[in-house]
Design an enzyme around this catalytic site. Sequence first.
Site: not given
Ligand code: SAH
Length: 244
Positions: A35, A57, A172
């Site tokens: 994604d 997409k 999120m």
């Molecule tokens: N598995 C991922 C999280 C998935 S949920 C992890 O461990 O990071 C998706 C959320 O992760 C986004 O909505 C945001 O809150 C956060 N996120 C992931 N990458 C990010 C980034 N580079 N900057 C800010 N928020 C991020």
Amino acid sequence: MTGKVYLVGSGPGGLGLMTFRAREVIDRADVIMYDQLPGEEILATLPATAELVDCGKFGSHHILEQDEIEAMMVGKARSGKCVVRLKGGDPFLFGRGGEEMETLLAAGVAVEVVPGITSAIAVPECVGIPVTHRKYASQVTILTGHEDPTKGESALNWAWLAKTTGTIVILMGVKNLAVIAGSLIEHGMAAATPVAVIERGLRPDQRVTVAGLDAIGRIAQERGVRAPAVIVIGDVVSLYKDTR
Ligand code: SAH
């Protein structure tokens, strides 16, 4: 003939924070299902020899539903393909990696999980905010802000969260930021508790917004704060430093 599925974390953004193991399995994959969260820099290096499936997409505009993604992984693996399911951060922190593993195992498909650096810790860290610190926080709670705390049954206990003495990290949570902040205050968290919202952490266009719990919803809205963003609530936010 059965292949294998690798549930791979890409890290929080940028090639430097991806693991060697992730690179290795990506480079020899037959199929990569991704994604947008891994970000431009990483997506630009996906091997052209692999079949690339953009799960957000698919076929120009259709977003693949979770069950379609899982069925596709099972189908490709059963036809002998080596499939990489590429996720942002760590594959088992939100992002439904655990569910995908269960489906794959139930279907008899071999799975390897490749952990990644999670945005929940790395994104605050890169703006000088340690999620724990001996002086400020001896525990950290990571939660999803996907649910509106004021609507119906919540899987989260907001009254308990409002009383936590440690750090709260919310993923999120942009859409519900104002209601979450309001709910925490209503349940007794100090209105002046510092909050940082880090948008697009570790990306060239990263932006940080800092305010008290009672003002963060309004300020974030004024500044047009958008996902993806990591929200950090707690005294550790006082260590925030704009080093760029
Ligand atoms: N598995 C991922 C999280 C998935 S949920 C992890 O461990 O990071 C998706 C959320 O992760 C986004 O909505 C945001 O809150 C956060 N996120 C992931 N990458 C990010 C980034 N580079 N900057 C800010 N928020 C991020």
